[in-house]
Enzyme design. Structure first.
Site, PDB file in Angstrom:
ATOM      1  N   SER A   1      56.187 -35.380  66.208  1.00  0.00           N
ATOM      2  CA  SER A   1      56.711 -35.404  64.843  1.00  0.00           C
ATOM      3  C   SER A   1      55.740 -34.691  63.893  1.00  0.00           C
ATOM      4  O   SER A   1      55.412 -33.527  64.104  1.00  0.00           O
ATOM      5  CB  SER A   1      56.977 -36.846  64.422  1.00  0.00           C
ATOM      6  OG  SER A   1      57.705 -36.919  63.226  1.00  0.00           O
TER       7      SER A   1
ATOM      8  N   ASP B   1      68.413 -35.839  67.022  1.00  0.00           N
ATOM      9  CA  ASP B   1      67.325 -36.144  66.091  1.00  0.00           C
ATOM     10  C   ASP B   1      67.789 -35.816  64.669  1.00  0.00           C
ATOM     11  O   ASP B   1      68.096 -34.655  64.368  1.00  0.00           O
ATOM     12  CB  ASP B   1      66.096 -35.311  66.459  1.00  0.00           C
ATOM     13  CG  ASP B   1      64.842 -35.747  65.718  1.00  0.00           C
ATOM     14  OD1 ASP B   1      64.956 -36.276  64.606  1.00  0.00           O
ATOM     15  OD2 ASP B   1      63.735 -35.537  66.258  1.00  0.00           O
TER      16      ASP B   1
ATOM     17  N   HIS C   1      65.113 -39.193  67.342  1.00  0.00           N
ATOM     18  CA  HIS C   1      63.707 -38.937  67.045  1.00  0.00           C
ATOM     19  C   HIS C   1      62.791 -39.954  67.720  1.00  0.00           C
ATOM     20  O   HIS C   1      61.694 -39.620  68.173  1.00  0.00           O
ATOM     21  CB  HIS C   1      63.503 -38.973  65.525  1.00  0.00           C
ATOM     22  CG  HIS C   1      62.198 -38.418  65.061  1.00  0.00           C
ATOM     23  ND1 HIS C   1      61.891 -37.075  65.133  1.00  0.00           N
ATOM     24  CD2 HIS C   1      61.102 -39.019  64.509  1.00  0.00           C
ATOM     25  CE1 HIS C   1      60.683 -36.865  64.643  1.00  0.00           C
ATOM     26  NE2 HIS C   1      60.173 -38.033  64.268  1.00  0.00           N
TER      27      HIS C   1
END
Length: 387
Positions: free
Chosen positions: A194, A295, A327
């Site tokens: 991320s 995501d 995600h």
């Protein structure tokens, strides 16, 4: 008799010395914990001043609390490993700035030099913390890797240039010192998830861009055998509006990134297309990008367009898209549900393949892990996940 007396006295002195050392160590831990608590409290109020009152971030914060509670059975088991396992060394200082610490995870077997994974955790550039990587550290340590989870200053304690600087300094520390811990300097891999994938990519591409510059106690992109980016965003210019709609408001995001004029400078996708990188692009290692198709925090197109940009400048790139994954599926839900973790399998397979390992090693990474959280709780957490 005198000999026994001397031995007893010597033993008593050793015990007192050990106890005094433990007391000093405990005192340092307490002082550090108090300082960290004060710092976090102060920064939390400062962050609230930036955020103001907004229903998007408040609802996501509440959802995050519920999400964490549902996955708590797994988190507690991982926390026990993190705090009490002899295979973990926590809070090794790598610099003189706040949060300049890293954790090391070691395999059980001590039978030669081990491959090393340097991991930069995510957290929306605001709530990142090195312990977020403990589940991945546990998994990779079980597969005979040494894992270094690098911490860095979050916003508002620091902005993006501070985060990249911290990550780069942490990477340098690992490269300069990991051999003392049994790490193989010829098998060092960089990984981020991320926001951590973005920060790690910035640090790596920046090193490639300035490959000819000699800096004391620094490192080069060529020392990294491969880079793994998990669910990352690499072109900030295309993500500003998306983040705003998701609750990371434009004003605070631009504050994190040091203004709109800095978005291109901290966008690895744009950086690799810069003509100034042409001379250093050859020092970039193979890039493996991994992303879930569902995501919504950072759309999978972020990895796709970055992969295209890398290929155009001649960087060896592999893109893996996981159908139906969100995600947090790749990084949390899937590892917590046990069984065969596809992300872990793909990472280990790519590493073993790059090292020319036999197929038996690839089969080894498919061994299932035990479940840490009941399935119904994982499904509920997945539905309310704010990410």
């Amino acid at each position: 008799m005198k000999t026994q007396t001397r031995k007893r006295i010597g033993r008593d002195i050793s015990i007192r010395s050990f106890c005094a050392e433990r007391q000093q160590s405990f005192g340092r831990e307490v002082r550090h914990a108090a300082a960290e608590t004060y710092l976090i409290t102060r920064l939390s109020f400062e962050l609230l001043r930036y955020l103001g009152v907004g229903y998007r971030w408040i609802t996501k914060f509440l959802a995050l609390g519920c999400y964490a509670m549902l996955l708590m059975p797994g988190f507690l088991q991982v926390a026990y490993y993190y705090f009490f396992s002899s295979q973990v060394r926590r809070s090794i200082v790598y610099g003189d700035q706040p949060r300049n610490r890293l954790d090391l995870y070691f395999p059980i077997k001590n039978d030669g030099l081990k491959p090393v994974v340097i991991f930069i955790t995510g957290g929306a550039w605001i709530i990142g913390y090195k312990a977020w990587g403990s589940l991945l550290g546990l998994q990779l340590a079980e597969k005979d890797f040494i894992v270094a989870c690098v911490d860095y200053r979050n916003f508002p304690q620091g902005t993006i240039s501070d985060m990249v600087k911290d990550a780069s300094q942490g990477i340098s520390f690992v490269l300069n010192n990991i051999a003392e811990y049994g790490g193989d300097l010829n098998r060092v891999y960089l990984m981020g998830q991320s926001a951590g994938a973005h920060i790690a990519a910035c640090a790596l591409v920046e090193k490639a861009a300035y490959a000819s510059a000699e800096r004391e106690n620094s490192w080069s992109a060529s020392q990294i055998k491969a880079y793994f980016g998990i669910s990352g965003g690499y072109n900030l210019c295309t993500l500003v509006d998306h983040f705003h709609a998701r609750g990371l408001y434009r004003s605070i995001f631009l504050s994190i990134m040091e203004g709109e004029e800095s978005l291109r400078r901290f966008s690895p996708e744009i950086m690799v297309q810069d003509h100034g990188l042409n001379n250093g692009v050859g020092s970039l290692p193979p890039i493996i990008l991994l992303h879930g198709s569902e995501d919504v925090s950072i759309p999978s197109d972020a990895s796709k367009t970055f992969a295209d940009a890398l290929r155009k400048v001649g960087v060896k790139t592999e893109l893996i898209i996981y159908d139906g994954k969100t995600h947090t599926d790749l990084f949390l839900q899937d590892p917590l549900r046990g069984g065969t973790d596809q992300l872990l399998k793909d990472i280990c397979t790519c590493i073993r393949r790059s090292e020319g390992a036999a197929s038996t090693n690839e089969e080894e990474v498919m061994l299932p892990r035990r479940r840490l959280v009941p399935e119904f709780m994982i499904q509920l957490a997945r539905k309310i996940s704010p990410f």
